[in-house]
Every structure is written in structure tokens, then in C-alpha cells.
Write a protein that holds these residues in place. Structure first.
Motif, PDB file in Angstrom:
ATOM      1  N   TYR A 181       5.742   8.402  -0.360  1.00  0.00           N
ATOM      2  CA  TYR A 181       7.295   7.894  -0.409  1.00  0.00           C
ATOM      3  C   TYR A 181       7.620   8.418   0.899  1.00  0.00           C
ATOM      4  CZ  TYR A 181       7.474  12.648  -2.649  1.00  0.00           C
ATOM      5  OH  TYR A 181       7.534  13.850  -2.821  1.00  0.00           O
ATOM      6  N   ILE A 182       7.413   9.334   1.328  1.00  0.00           N
ATOM      7  CA  ILE A 182       7.525  10.209   2.695  1.00  0.00           C
ATOM      8  C   ILE A 182       6.895   9.049   3.819  1.00  0.00           C
ATOM      9  CG2 ILE A 182       7.778  11.869   4.482  1.00  0.00           C
ATOM     10  CD1 ILE A 182       8.234  13.618   1.982  1.00  0.00           C
ATOM     11  N   ALA A 183       5.546   8.901   3.625  1.00  0.00           N
ATOM     12  CA  ALA A 183       4.738   8.194   4.533  1.00  0.00           C
ATOM     13  C   ALA A 183       5.502   6.799   4.923  1.00  0.00           C
ATOM     14  CB  ALA A 183       3.567   7.933   4.028  1.00  0.00           C
ATOM     15  N   ALA A 184       5.863   6.005   3.655  1.00  0.00           N
ATOM     16  CA  ALA A 184       6.433   4.870   3.871  1.00  0.00           C
ATOM     17  C   ALA A 184       7.834   4.836   4.601  1.00  0.00           C
ATOM     18  CB  ALA A 184       6.948   4.412   2.551  1.00  0.00           C
ATOM     19  N   ASN A 185       8.637   5.835   4.544  1.00  0.00           N
ATOM     20  CA  ASN A 185       9.576   6.170   5.360  1.00  0.00           C
ATOM     21  C   ASN A 185       9.389   6.253   7.097  1.00  0.00           C
ATOM     22  OD1 ASN A 185      11.500   6.134   3.121  1.00  0.00           O
ATOM     23  ND2 ASN A 185      11.817   8.303   3.375  1.00  0.00           N
ATOM     24  N   TYR A 195       0.939  -1.170   0.143  1.00  0.00           N
ATOM     25  CA  TYR A 195      -0.115   0.030  -0.030  1.00  0.00           C
ATOM     26  C   TYR A 195       0.828   1.215  -0.045  1.00  0.00           C
ATOM     27  CZ  TYR A 195      -3.857  -2.873   0.743  1.00  0.00           C
ATOM     28  OH  TYR A 195      -5.024  -3.781   0.684  1.00  0.00           O
ATOM     29  N   LEU A 196       1.774   1.240   0.659  1.00  0.00           N
ATOM     30  CA  LEU A 196       2.633   2.636   0.935  1.00  0.00           C
ATOM     31  C   LEU A 196       3.747   2.715   0.004  1.00  0.00           C
ATOM     32  CD1 LEU A 196       2.731   2.919   4.738  1.00  0.00           C
ATOM     33  CD2 LEU A 196       1.216   4.061   3.303  1.00  0.00           C
ATOM     34  N   ARG A 197       3.358   2.366  -1.291  1.00  0.00           N
ATOM     35  CA  ARG A 197       4.152   2.490  -2.339  1.00  0.00           C
ATOM     36  C   ARG A 197       3.988   3.218  -3.574  1.00  0.00           C
ATOM     37  NH1 ARG A 197       8.513   0.998   0.230  1.00  0.00           N
ATOM     38  NH2 ARG A 197       9.696   0.209  -2.026  1.00  0.00           N
ATOM     39  N   HIS A 198       2.464   3.483  -3.401  1.00  0.00           N
ATOM     40  CA  HIS A 198       2.064   4.579  -4.632  1.00  0.00           C
ATOM     41  C   HIS A 198       0.843   5.419  -4.033  1.00  0.00           C
ATOM     42  CE1 HIS A 198      -0.794   0.998  -4.520  1.00  0.00           C
ATOM     43  NE2 HIS A 198       0.262   0.534  -4.918  1.00  0.00           N
ATOM     44  N   PRO A 199       0.635   6.401  -4.458  1.00  0.00           N
ATOM     45  CA  PRO A 199      -0.648   7.282  -4.094  1.00  0.00           C
ATOM     46  C   PRO A 199      -1.852   6.598  -3.802  1.00  0.00           C
ATOM     47  CG  PRO A 199       0.708   8.556  -5.644  1.00  0.00           C
ATOM     48  CD  PRO A 199       0.957   7.065  -5.751  1.00  0.00           C
ATOM     49  N   LYS A 200      -2.249   5.543  -4.805  1.00  0.00           N
ATOM     50  CA  LYS A 200      -3.515   4.787  -4.550  1.00  0.00           C
ATOM     51  C   LYS A 200      -3.468   3.978  -3.490  1.00  0.00           C
ATOM     52  CE  LYS A 200      -6.486   1.688  -7.441  1.00  0.00           C
ATOM     53  NZ  LYS A 200      -6.487   0.480  -6.565  1.00  0.00           N
ATOM     54  N   GLY A 201      -2.481   3.360  -3.249  1.00  0.00           N
ATOM     55  CA  GLY A 201      -2.303   2.387  -2.055  1.00  0.00           C
ATOM     56  C   GLY A 201      -2.386   3.400  -0.694  1.00  0.00           C
ATOM     57  N   GLN A 202      -1.789   4.240  -0.715  1.00  0.00           N
ATOM     58  CA  GLN A 202      -1.855   5.298   0.524  1.00  0.00           C
ATOM     59  C   GLN A 202      -3.505   5.704   0.887  1.00  0.00           C
ATOM     60  OE1 GLN A 202       0.299   8.928   0.311  1.00  0.00           O
ATOM     61  NE2 GLN A 202      -0.084   9.383   2.433  1.00  0.00           N
ATOM     62  N   ARG A 203      -4.138   5.995  -0.351  1.00  0.00           N
ATOM     63  CA  ARG A 203      -5.552   6.295  -0.175  1.00  0.00           C
ATOM     64  C   ARG A 203      -6.296   5.026   0.524  1.00  0.00           C
ATOM     65  NH1 ARG A 203      -4.768   8.822  -5.116  1.00  0.00           N
ATOM     66  NH2 ARG A 203      -5.882   6.947  -6.074  1.00  0.00           N
ATOM     67  N   GLU A 205      -7.668  13.219   3.701  1.00  0.00           N
ATOM     68  CA  GLU A 205      -7.086  14.195   2.943  1.00  0.00           C
ATOM     69  C   GLU A 205      -5.938  14.764   3.942  1.00  0.00           C
ATOM     70  OE1 GLU A 205      -7.049  15.643   0.034  1.00  0.00           O
ATOM     71  OE2 GLU A 205      -8.378  14.084  -0.615  1.00  0.00           O
ATOM     72  N   GLN A 206      -6.183  14.482   5.389  1.00  0.00           N
ATOM     73  CA  GLN A 206      -5.283  14.721   6.288  1.00  0.00           C
ATOM     74  C   GLN A 206      -3.827  14.244   6.117  1.00  0.00           C
ATOM     75  OE1 GLN A 206      -5.230  15.999  10.019  1.00  0.00           O
ATOM     76  NE2 GLN A 206      -6.540  17.357   9.047  1.00  0.00           N
ATOM     77  N   SER A 207      -3.939  12.835   5.569  1.00  0.00           N
ATOM     78  CA  SER A 207      -2.910  11.796   5.499  1.00  0.00           C
ATOM     79  C   SER A 207      -2.080  12.171   4.238  1.00  0.00           C
ATOM     80  CB  SER A 207      -3.214  10.457   5.436  1.00  0.00           C
ATOM     81  OG  SER A 207      -2.393   9.585   5.490  1.00  0.00           O
ATOM     82  N   LEU A 208      -2.953  12.573   3.100  1.00  0.00           N
ATOM     83  CA  LEU A 208      -2.268  12.469   1.763  1.00  0.00           C
ATOM     84  C   LEU A 208      -1.508  14.098   1.687  1.00  0.00           C
ATOM     85  CD1 LEU A 208      -5.166  11.464  -0.625  1.00  0.00           C
ATOM     86  CD2 LEU A 208      -3.226  10.183   0.442  1.00  0.00           C
ATOM     87  N   ARG A 209      -1.379  14.771   2.745  1.00  0.00           N
ATOM     88  CA  ARG A 209      -0.532  15.892   2.817  1.00  0.00           C
ATOM     89  C   ARG A 209       0.748  15.448   2.699  1.00  0.00           C
ATOM     90  NH1 ARG A 209      -4.080  20.241   6.523  1.00  0.00           N
ATOM     91  NH2 ARG A 209      -6.105  19.783   5.763  1.00  0.00           N
TER      92      ARG A 209
END
Length: 275
Positions: free
Chosen positions: A194-198, A152-160, A186-190
């Protein structure tokens, strides 16, 4: 309520966004993984009546500077110290939520608890992973956490998709409206994926059991844990930090969903009259 906003430079080119209101002994709120000052709006409104209430966007969160370096909790702990110094904060209560607890523990690791009046940790184990999942309070099954990172945390769609599922299944105890769910996502997507994964990997591999144990011996400490894992979290904390107070309430975002109950719990703790 008069809300003041500022940007504090923690290193050249890196600014953290800070909001504060009220006066008195300081309360410093630190949001969790990819979230922002906005989640604590009810706490700012409530506690600014009696305290100097400060909320921070960590680096790469919210309105703070997006950066490709320093997206780990060792750096975040140092950032917190710089913000407290810039704002001349003394005798503070640190309130961390989720991975924001890691920032507070890292601050303690680097700078100790001198100048810290008390600590509030919201729904975060001091060590996220363990092979003893039957007895240790952890973030979740190893396979599930690995899948969250790799799938999931490898691309925008997965993060959403990840945040949408987490918000609906873990954060609250009721069905979110479409507008509420959109706001949470939307909070998270700010924070870019690639930073979220780190941040996710940095948080999962952290181990702050020593800081959690030792700080609770000398500094008044409150844990507020979600009800869905209270049966594991409470006995775990009673063993690790026996002098700490522990309360169970709601889901992972209980201070938002059950704001009045949460605020009363923290208020009682601050007054030394927690039931």
C-alpha cells in the motif's frame, strides 16, 4: 572498510537509516522505488577508498521508519536535505537511481544546487509519462504502467509478481539465480504494497524536466541509462540537458550487474576524465 550506521530523525517519529564509510568529498547514494542501501554495497566498497560514501534508506524503505504519510517525492526531497544537514555534508555529489533520481530533483527544486558539486542520475527520465512515446524517454507504455498500478500494486501477491517480472525482464541482462532473484524481491517487499502503490503513483506523475535542464547548465551532470532504451534516452537527454554527459550500460540494475564498469564510468566523471 569501516561501515558506520545511524538513524536520523527527519520529523517526530520518522527516522531514516543511513550507512557511510570512507572520507573525502561526499558521495550520497539514493536507492530507487522500494529498494534499500543494500543495492549499493559494491559502490560503498569501491568509492569509500577515496570518498566519504553515504547511502540512505528513504522513508518506508529498508530499515527506515514505515509510515503512512510522506510517501511521495516532495517529502523525500525534504528528507534528503535534513539528512545532509544532520551529517554536515557539503560539496556533495548526489547519485540517484530510478525513483531516487526524483528525490534528487525534488531536492534541487526546493533548495537549489548550492552546495552540490555534481549529479549522477541512474536510468530515470525526469518525466515518466508522455503521449509522445515515440520520441520522449518515458518509463513505459501508459497502459502497462496503469496495469502495474491497478492490477499488481494493490495486494502483497501482486507486488511480488510485479517485482519478480521487473527484476527478471528489465533489471539485468542475464538470468538471475534463484538466490539472486529472491534477494531482489525481498528488497522490495520491505516496503508494504500500500506504500509502494503511493510511491509508484507519485513517481509516475512527477515532472522534473525543468530541474533536469537547469541543473545541468550549472552543475556537472552524468546520466547512466540502460541499453534497452538508449536509442530514445540519449537523443532525448541531448536535447533536454545538452551539457550533461550520457553513458549507456546494462539493464536497470547495471551498477549491481556490471559494478566494475559502472564504478569506472562514475570515477571518470568525478575526475573530469570521462571518455
Amino acid at each position: 572498510m569501516k561501515l558506520k550506521e545511524a538513524y536520523i530523525e527527519v520529523e517526530p517519529g520518522i527516522e531514516l537509516f543511513v550507512q557511510e564509510a570512507g572520507s573525502g568529498e561526499p558521495l550520497v547514494f539514493i536507492p530507487g522505488f522500494t529498494f534499500t542501501t543494500e543495492v549499493f554495497s559494491e559502490q560503498i566498497r569501491y568509492f569509500s577508498k577515496t570518498h566519504r560514501t553515504i547511502v540512505i534508506d528513504p522513508r518506508s524503505h529498508g530499515r527506515s521508519t514505515l509510515t503512512v504519510h510522506g510517501n511521495d517525492y516532495v517529502t523525500h526531497g525534504g528528507d534528503l536535505q535534513k539528512v545532509l544537514h544532520a551529517l554536515k555534508v557539503k560539496n556533495a555529489t548526489l547519485v540517484g537511481w530510478s525513483f531516487g533520481c526524483l528525490t534528487a530533483w525534488e531536492y534541487i527544486r526546493q533548495f537549489g544546487t548550492e552546495g552540490i558539486k555534481s549529479l549522477v542520475f541512474i536510468d530515470m527520465p525526469p518525466k515518466s509519462l508522455s503521449l509522445k512515446q515515440d520520441t520522449d524517454w518515458v518509463e513505459g507504455p501508459l497502459d502497462d504502467l496503469a496495469a502495474a498500478y491497478t492490477n499488481y500494486l494493490r495486494h502483497p501477491k501482486g507486488q511480488r509478481e510485479f517485482i519478480t517480472a521487473y527484476a527478471s525482464g528489465v533489471m539485468v541482462q542475464r538470468k538471475l539465480t534463484e538466490k539472486e532473484l529472491s534477494w531482489v524481491v525481498e528488497q522490495s517487499l520491505r516496503t508494504p504494497y500500500y506504500i509502494a502503490a503511493n510511491l509508484f503513483s507519485s513517481g509516475l506523475f512527477a515532472d522534473y524536466r525543468e530541474e533536469a535542464s537547469k541543473s545541468s547548465e550549472t552543475t556537472p551532470t552524468l546520466y547512466v541509462v540502460a541499453e534497452h532504451w538508449a536509442q530514445t534516452a540519449i537523443p532525448y537527454l541531448e536535447k533536454l540537458a545538452p551539457k550533461a554527459s550520457v553513458k549507456a550500460l546494462g539493464g536497470h540494475l547495471m551498477f549491481w550487474e556490471h559494478g566494475e564498469k559502472f564504478n569506472k564510468i562514475v570515477e571518470g566523471f568525478l575526475k573530469g576524465s570521462l571518455d
